[in-house]
Motif scaffolding. Structure first.
Motif, PDB file in Angstrom:
ATOM      1  N   THR A 270       0.849  -1.206   0.000  1.00 43.21           N
ATOM      2  CA  THR A 270       0.000   0.000   0.000  1.00 43.21           C
ATOM      3  C   THR A 270       0.881   1.252   0.000  1.00 43.21           C
ATOM      4  OG1 THR A 270      -1.185  -1.248   1.703  1.00 43.21           O
ATOM      5  CG2 THR A 270      -2.085   0.912   1.097  1.00 43.21           C
ATOM      6  N   ALA A 273       2.544   1.774  -3.409  1.00 36.69           N
ATOM      7  CA  ALA A 273       1.634   2.309  -4.427  1.00 36.69           C
ATOM      8  C   ALA A 273       1.443   3.813  -4.210  1.00 36.69           C
ATOM      9  CB  ALA A 273       0.291   1.587  -4.346  1.00 36.69           C
ATOM     10  N   ARG A 274       1.284   4.195  -2.962  1.00 33.58           N
ATOM     11  CA  ARG A 274       1.068   5.618  -2.651  1.00 33.58           C
ATOM     12  C   ARG A 274       2.291   6.457  -3.050  1.00 33.58           C
ATOM     13  NH1 ARG A 274       1.667   7.619   2.166  1.00 33.58           N
ATOM     14  NH2 ARG A 274       1.507   5.576   3.149  1.00 33.58           N
ATOM     15  N   ARG A 276       4.487   5.747  -5.248  1.00 31.97           N
ATOM     16  CA  ARG A 276       4.601   5.784  -6.707  1.00 31.97           C
ATOM     17  C   ARG A 276       3.718   6.900  -7.266  1.00 31.97           C
ATOM     18  NH1 ARG A 276       5.206   0.472  -7.158  1.00 31.97           N
ATOM     19  NH2 ARG A 276       2.958   0.103  -7.110  1.00 31.97           N
ATOM     20  N   THR A 277       2.490   6.974  -6.781  1.00 33.64           N
ATOM     21  CA  THR A 277       1.585   8.024  -7.268  1.00 33.64           C
ATOM     22  C   THR A 277       2.143   9.413  -6.957  1.00 33.64           C
ATOM     23  OG1 THR A 277       0.043   6.627  -6.036  1.00 33.64           O
ATOM     24  CG2 THR A 277      -0.928   8.305  -7.456  1.00 33.64           C
ATOM     25  N   GLU A 278       2.744   9.534  -5.797  1.00 37.40           N
ATOM     26  CA  GLU A 278       3.292  10.847  -5.422  1.00 37.40           C
ATOM     27  C   GLU A 278       4.630  11.125  -6.098  1.00 37.40           C
ATOM     28  OE1 GLU A 278       3.520  11.180  -1.153  1.00 37.40           O
ATOM     29  OE2 GLU A 278       1.442  10.546  -0.899  1.00 37.40           O
ATOM     30  N   GLY A 279       5.179  10.120  -6.779  1.00 37.33           N
ATOM     31  CA  GLY A 279       6.491  10.285  -7.416  1.00 37.33           C
ATOM     32  C   GLY A 279       7.613  10.414  -6.403  1.00 37.33           C
ATOM     33  N   SER A 302       8.671  -1.575  -2.968  1.00 38.87           N
ATOM     34  CA  SER A 302       8.109  -2.190  -4.177  1.00 38.87           C
ATOM     35  C   SER A 302       8.479  -3.663  -4.287  1.00 38.87           C
ATOM     36  CB  SER A 302       8.601  -1.504  -5.456  1.00 38.87           C
ATOM     37  OG  SER A 302       8.656  -0.144  -5.261  1.00 38.87           O
TER      38      SER A 302
END
Ligand SMILES: Nc1ncnc2c1ncn2[C@@H]1O[C@H](COP(=O)(O)OP(=O)(O)OP(=O)(O)O)[C@@H](O)[C@H]1O
Length: 387
Positions: A270, A273-274, A276-279, A302
């Motif tokens: 989790t 993934a978060r 990754r979205t935030e870069g 990851s």
């Protein structure tokens, strides 16, 4: 507490040591007098305990014009610490420390008990050092005895003339820090003479920067470093005054950046993934109460298998500083740990991080805030990134 009104001192040979000196030291304040050799600092200080008499002008201590006070009585209210400590070589450390209480007529047992208490306060065990003679002490220990002796009769005012001048730089910094923590408890009104600008900015609530025979600027260390009043002051504080300013500018909550955060008990996938979205390439890891537990790399998250938690991948955070610490400490931590940022803690709680860009911004804001007389967070700041 100490007030100079248009004070001048001309020595019998015609040398004007100081002229038109007017300034005030508030009760409990530590003021450093700094400037090049021969500019009149020691003359200024010695006029306060009447070892030197002014030619004109008026000096008051606690509202009383000192020219009307018996010098001996005056000196008992004013502790005096000089370079090389000036201890009596044939008296023990305990007796040296008890000098003023003895002069004041205290009973011997009381004076010695007080001396032992003071030695303890300056970090010298009276059982070990009390019976020694000054020659049997290190330079730093002698300076400490000098401070203990000056404080023994609990005088409201303390004069210190190059008190840490006779020791090496490492001991010197330790003595300075010890004295500052002592001062935080005893809150004496202190005048401290030094020719070392580093010492002046580190120790002083305010500093008086001398030109020849006069005060060229009288202000807080941050203001003097941020906005020297004259070219003379700028030259004296040095071309590296920006760097010096790092040591007197403290980290405020508004200086910090808020990085991505992961929780200790959060699932690794989790969190991955978060991020990754935030870069984001890393996150600060916090415990249940918001306390700092370390940091975690996005890559590590990851590749973690199913069911892994952030806690299992968390690494120790080596580089951290408390809120309120000088910016210089944050910079030092970054260099020491080869880190691109440092965590800032408010007690145990994580408050944010400082990056080199934020550090620069904090420094710039504090200079502007000082110049404009406003709070640091009220200063607009344009960075290269905004251009
Ligand atoms: N007794 C004296 N007679 C004549 N001139 C003096 C006397 N004492 C000091 N001076 C002169 O007065 C000026 C100020 O001296 P003072 O000792 O106050 O300076 P200072 O800033 O404390 O210097 P330093 O950092 O070298 O101790 C100097 O020019 C000094 O030569």
């Amino acid at each position: 507490m100490i007030r100079f009104e248009q004070v001048a001192k001309v020595y019998p040979d015609g040398t004007t040591a100081v002229d038109g000196l007017s300034f005030e030291v508030a009760e409990g304040e530590l003021v450093t007098l700094v400037g090049p050799s021969g500019c009149g600092k020691t003359t200024t200080m010695m006029m306060v305990n009447r070892l030197i008499e002014p030619t004109s002008g008026r000096i008051t201590v606690g509202g009383e014009d000192i020219s009307t006070v018996d010098p001996v009585r005056l000196r008992r209210r004013i502790g005096y610490v000089i370079q090389q400590a000036g201890l009596f070589p044939h008296r023990t450390v305990l007796d040296n420390t008890a000098t003023v209480p003895a002069l004041l007529g205290w009973k011997k047992a009381r004076a010695r008990a007080r001396a032992a208490e003071l030695l303890d306060l300056v970090g010298l065990d009276p059982e070990v050092y009390g019976s020694r003679y000054p020659a049997q002490l290190s330079g730093g220990q002698r300076q400490r005895v000098g401070v203990a002796r000056a404080l023994a009769a609990d005088p409201p005012v303390l004069l210190m003339d190059e008190p840490f001048g006779a020791v090496d730089p490492v001991v010197r910094e330790r003595l300075q820090n010890e004295f500052l923590s002592l001062q935080a408890t005893v809150r004496k009104t202190v005048l401290l003479v030094t020719h070392d600008i580093e010492e002046a900015v580190r120790m002083g609530d305010r500093i008086a920067v001398y030109g020849q025979g006069h005060i060229a600027q009288y202000d807080t260390p941050a203001a003097v470093l941020g906005a020297p009043a004259t070219d003379e002051v700028a030259r004296f504080v040095g071309a590296d005054r920006g760097l010096k300013r790092l040591s007197v500018t403290r980290i405020e909550a508004g200086d910090l950046e808020q990085p991505p955060v992961a929780r200790l008990d959060e699932r690794a996938d989790t969190a991955a993934a978060r991020l990754r979205t935030e870069g984001a390439r890393w996150a600060v890891v916090l415990g249940p109460g918001g306390e700092l537990r370390g940091w975690v790399a996005a890559d590590a998250l990851s590749i973690a298998g199913d069911g892994g938690t952030v806690g299992e991948l968390t690494r120790r955070m080596e580089a951290w500083v408390p809120l309120g610490a000088p910016l210089k400490k944050a910079f030092g931590e970054m260099l020491q740990h080869d880190a691109g940022w440092v965590a800032v803690l408010d007690g145990d709680l994580f408050a944010g991080v400082l990056t080199p860009a934020k550090l620069h911004e904090a420094l710039r804001r504090s200079v502007d805030a000082e110049a404009k007389g406003v709070a640091r967070e009220d200063v607009d700041f344009d960075s290269v990134a905004d251009a």
